[in-house]
Design a protein around this motif. Structure first.
Motif, PDB file in Angstrom:
ATOM      1  N   VAL A  73      39.565 -19.431  33.455  1.00 27.03           N
ATOM      2  CA  VAL A  73      39.145 -18.577  32.470  1.00 27.03           C
ATOM      3  C   VAL A  73      38.415 -17.115  32.980  1.00 27.03           C
ATOM      4  O   VAL A  73      37.599 -17.340  33.891  1.00 27.03           O
ATOM      5  CB  VAL A  73      37.998 -19.222  31.167  1.00 27.03           C
ATOM      6  N   SER A  74      38.943 -15.987  32.296  1.00 25.91           N
ATOM      7  CA  SER A  74      38.075 -14.763  32.695  1.00 25.91           C
ATOM      8  C   SER A  74      38.220 -13.874  31.649  1.00 25.91           C
ATOM      9  O   SER A  74      38.703 -14.303  30.322  1.00 25.91           O
ATOM     10  CB  SER A  74      38.755 -14.150  33.781  1.00 25.91           C
ATOM     11  N   GLY A  75      37.993 -12.476  31.798  1.00 25.00           N
ATOM     12  CA  GLY A  75      37.834 -11.639  30.489  1.00 25.00           C
ATOM     13  C   GLY A  75      39.097 -10.643  30.521  1.00 25.00           C
ATOM     14  O   GLY A  75      38.943  -9.567  29.794  1.00 25.00           O
ATOM     15  N   ALA A  76      40.051 -10.623  31.338  1.00 24.40           N
ATOM     16  CA  ALA A  76      41.222  -9.646  31.382  1.00 24.40           C
ATOM     17  C   ALA A  76      40.734  -8.289  31.697  1.00 24.40           C
ATOM     18  O   ALA A  76      41.673  -7.295  31.606  1.00 24.40           O
ATOM     19  CB  ALA A  76      41.933  -9.679  30.063  1.00 24.40           C
ATOM     20  N   ALA A  77      39.618  -8.039  32.389  1.00 23.35           N
ATOM     21  CA  ALA A  77      39.164  -6.803  32.808  1.00 23.35           C
ATOM     22  C   ALA A  77      39.631  -6.458  34.206  1.00 23.35           C
ATOM     23  O   ALA A  77      40.353  -7.197  34.718  1.00 23.35           O
ATOM     24  CB  ALA A  77      37.490  -6.722  32.652  1.00 23.35           C
ATOM     25  N   TYR A  78      39.701  -5.094  34.574  1.00 25.00           N
ATOM     26  CA  TYR A  78      39.978  -4.889  35.823  1.00 25.00           C
ATOM     27  C   TYR A  78      39.292  -5.459  37.081  1.00 25.00           C
ATOM     28  O   TYR A  78      38.100  -6.048  36.690  1.00 25.00           O
ATOM     29  CB  TYR A  78      39.747  -3.241  36.189  1.00 25.00           C
ATOM     30  N   GLY A  79      39.506  -5.485  37.927  1.00 30.67           N
ATOM     31  CA  GLY A  79      38.947  -6.086  39.240  1.00 30.67           C
ATOM     32  C   GLY A  79      39.116  -7.511  39.330  1.00 30.67           C
ATOM     33  O   GLY A  79      40.297  -8.058  39.525  1.00 30.67           O
ATOM     34  N   ILE A  80      37.994  -8.270  39.400  1.00 34.05           N
ATOM     35  CA  ILE A  80      37.960  -9.631  39.727  1.00 34.05           C
ATOM     36  C   ILE A  80      38.416 -10.547  38.549  1.00 34.05           C
ATOM     37  O   ILE A  80      39.528 -11.408  38.939  1.00 34.05           O
ATOM     38  CB  ILE A  80      36.314 -10.111  40.118  1.00 34.05           C
ATOM     39  N   ASP A  81      38.394 -10.203  37.412  1.00 30.53           N
ATOM     40  CA  ASP A  81      38.937 -10.790  36.175  1.00 30.53           C
ATOM     41  C   ASP A  81      40.609 -10.646  36.470  1.00 30.53           C
ATOM     42  O   ASP A  81      41.187 -11.763  36.287  1.00 30.53           O
ATOM     43  CB  ASP A  81      38.623 -10.073  34.826  1.00 30.53           C
ATOM     44  N   ALA A  82      41.144  -9.688  36.509  1.00 30.42           N
ATOM     45  CA  ALA A  82      42.669  -9.453  36.822  1.00 30.42           C
ATOM     46  C   ALA A  82      43.029 -10.267  37.807  1.00 30.42           C
ATOM     47  O   ALA A  82      43.998 -10.941  37.817  1.00 30.42           O
ATOM     48  CB  ALA A  82      42.965  -8.015  36.689  1.00 30.42           C
ATOM     49  N   ALA A  83      42.228 -10.320  38.989  1.00 26.99           N
ATOM     50  CA  ALA A  83      42.741 -10.786  40.219  1.00 26.99           C
ATOM     51  C   ALA A  83      42.892 -12.416  39.898  1.00 26.99           C
ATOM     52  O   ALA A  83      43.821 -13.107  40.429  1.00 26.99           O
ATOM     53  CB  ALA A  83      42.004 -10.484  41.464  1.00 26.99           C
ATOM     54  N   ALA A  84      41.838 -12.945  39.064  1.00 30.26           N
ATOM     55  CA  ALA A  84      41.615 -14.293  39.045  1.00 30.26           C
ATOM     56  C   ALA A  84      43.004 -14.843  38.064  1.00 30.26           C
ATOM     57  O   ALA A  84      43.417 -15.647  38.175  1.00 30.26           O
ATOM     58  CB  ALA A  84      40.563 -14.667  38.185  1.00 30.26           C
ATOM     59  N   HIS A  85      43.247 -13.900  37.146  1.00 29.29           N
ATOM     60  CA  HIS A  85      44.166 -14.364  36.221  1.00 29.29           C
ATOM     61  C   HIS A  85      45.627 -14.375  36.833  1.00 29.29           C
ATOM     62  O   HIS A  85      46.293 -15.279  36.767  1.00 29.29           O
ATOM     63  CB  HIS A  85      44.366 -13.351  35.104  1.00 29.29           C
ATOM     64  N   ARG A  86      45.721 -13.326  37.709  1.00 23.99           N
ATOM     65  CA  ARG A  86      47.199 -12.961  38.493  1.00 23.99           C
ATOM     66  C   ARG A  86      47.300 -14.123  39.421  1.00 23.99           C
ATOM     67  O   ARG A  86      48.337 -14.693  39.806  1.00 23.99           O
ATOM     68  CB  ARG A  86      47.062 -11.854  39.286  1.00 23.99           C
ATOM     69  N   GLY A  87      46.198 -14.914  39.927  1.00 23.66           N
ATOM     70  CA  GLY A  87      46.046 -16.094  41.194  1.00 23.66           C
ATOM     71  C   GLY A  87      46.635 -17.284  40.295  1.00 23.66           C
ATOM     72  O   GLY A  87      47.488 -17.830  40.805  1.00 23.66           O
ATOM     73  N   ALA A  88      46.427 -17.287  39.195  1.00 24.13           N
ATOM     74  CA  ALA A  88      46.479 -18.628  38.350  1.00 24.13           C
ATOM     75  C   ALA A  88      47.986 -18.421  37.877  1.00 24.13           C
ATOM     76  O   ALA A  88      49.031 -19.439  37.972  1.00 24.13           O
ATOM     77  CB  ALA A  88      45.602 -18.860  37.216  1.00 24.13           C
TER      78      ALA A  88
END
Length: 398
Positions: free
Chosen positions: A175-190
């Motif tokens: 779960v994250s917030g779809a923002a640039y940076g760490i959020d986007a990287a986490a979503h893309r990793g999953a």
């Protein structure tokens, strides 16, 4: 239709001709909560206290008529502000817009409502707008928040993506917030490993923000879930981002901060997670990096536990307790009580140790691969199946 709506008791309520393609009309409590979501900002504690005393229908009616009972913090100016926003509100159209986007509006008491959000007390969401076919309640049972700086370094993006991929491969929802940076990287990793991810937005679920992540947000809505407190069409502001963070913290079983400067908004998510008795974790970065200074301070103060990989994260999360997730040793619900779609996917999962990939299970069950993936994560949350790499297999009971 509820007689109270035909009076109309709820301003803006009208007949279902404006909502096409629906199997049933929404109840008056749901319509009232849609209206309250338009009248107030997320986390409005005063509205939250009110809703603990009265049904949402009565709250809306009291605002409309000005017959408000004695209520802490509610003065004439604030009441006038609520009343000024009432004319022209159309809850039917809001519900139609989210249905047109493939979503729904869930409220406390619904089977899909995650009960852990009740830990927010008066700040509990009035309701949640959700798109995606998975069950928010089930997917949140085994979920981890991965958050951090928008202006992240290459190191931070790499670590966030790796952690998210490892968590997804272990059957956890990221779960994250779809923002640039760490959020986007986490979503893309999953997403990269065919995993489950959910984005909690600071805007409507039909609004792609930030625009540079529009394709990522679209993909999350297909393979995972988009979640927001804000009605369709609403855009973010600085305060809505901060308020959104409390939902991320409450929804998940723990929060991992990958990179955050001393004044980073990601630290507010970590603090809320800690206040809610969730595990708070941090990933160390270079001691020379300002973008890791906030994480280092959090770890040094004892506000977060140092973690370096998914194994360390899941070891901590698994120790939270039995109240937020079922025991792996047995299912929460008897198998014959599973809803048909879940049962059908479960029947397709082989008992063999090697399991089967999502594509094969999609052919066996007759569902699209994205829906099969969502159902598998739900079944994993209930303890029926487990993921090993790209394959899924039935959990063997001992």
């Amino acid at each position: 239709m509820n007689q109270a709506l035909e009076q109309p008791r709820i301003p803006g309520a009208r007949r279902a001709e404006t909502v096409t393609g629906t199997d049933h009309e929404p109840d008056s409590e749901r319509l009232a909560r849609v209206l309250l979501g338009r009248l107030s900002e997320p986390g409005d504690a005063m509205v939250g206290r009110w809703l603990r005393q009265l049904p949402a229908v009565d709250v809306v009616q009291a605002i409309r008529d000005g017959t408000v009972p004695d209520h802490p913090g509610l003065d004439t100016t604030r009441l006038a502000g609520y009343q000024a926003r009432l004319p022209g509100l159309d809850p039917w159209m809001d519900l139609k817009r989210v249905r047109d986007a493939g979503g729904r509006f869930i409220i406390p008491g619904d089977t899909e409502w995650p009960s852990q959000l009740d830990d927010l007390g008066d700040g509990r969401p009035i309701g949640l707008w959700v798109t995606g076919t998975g069950s928010l309640r089930l997917l949140a049972l085994r979920s981890v928040a991965v958050v951090g700086s928008r202006a992240c370094t290459a190191y931070g993006a790499h670590v966030a993506g790796e952690l998210a991929a490892q968590l997804a491969e272990r059957g956890w929802t990221v779960v994250s917030g779809a923002a640039y940076g760490i959020d986007a990287a986490a979503h893309r990793g999953a997403l990269a490993v065919g995993g489950m991810t959910a984005a909690v937005l600071a805007c409507g679920v039909d609004v792609a923000y930030p625009k540079g992540n529009a394709e990522l947000i679209r993909r999350i809505g297909v393979q995972g879930l988009l979640v927001s407190e804000l009605p369709p069409g609403e855009h973010p502001n600085r305060f809505r981002f901060v308020l959104r963070n409390r939902v991320i913290a409450a929804l998940t079983r723990g929060t991992v901060v990958v990179e955050a400067a001393v004044r980073s908004g990601a630290l507010s998510t970590a603090r809320r997670a800690r206040d809610l008795n969730r595990h708070t974790m941090g990933v160390a970065g270079p001691v020379t990096s300002e973008l890791s200074a906030g994480v280092h301070a959090l770890i040094r103060s004892g506000g977060a536990t140092l973690v370096t990989d998914a194994a360390e994260i899941t070891e901590l999360i698994g120790a939270i307790g039995d109240d937020l997730a079922p025991q792996r040793s047995g299912p929460v619900l008897p198998r014959d009580l599973l809803e048909p779609a879940l049962a059908r996917v479960l029947e397709a999962v082989p008992a063999a140790a090697e399991g089967a990939p999502v594509e094969r299970l999609a052919r066996q069950s007759g569902f699209p691969p994205d829906e099969v993936l969502q159902r598998l994560y739900e079944l994993g949350s209930l303890g029926y199946v487990e993921r090993h790499g790209a394959h899924w297999r039935v959990v063997r009971r001992r």
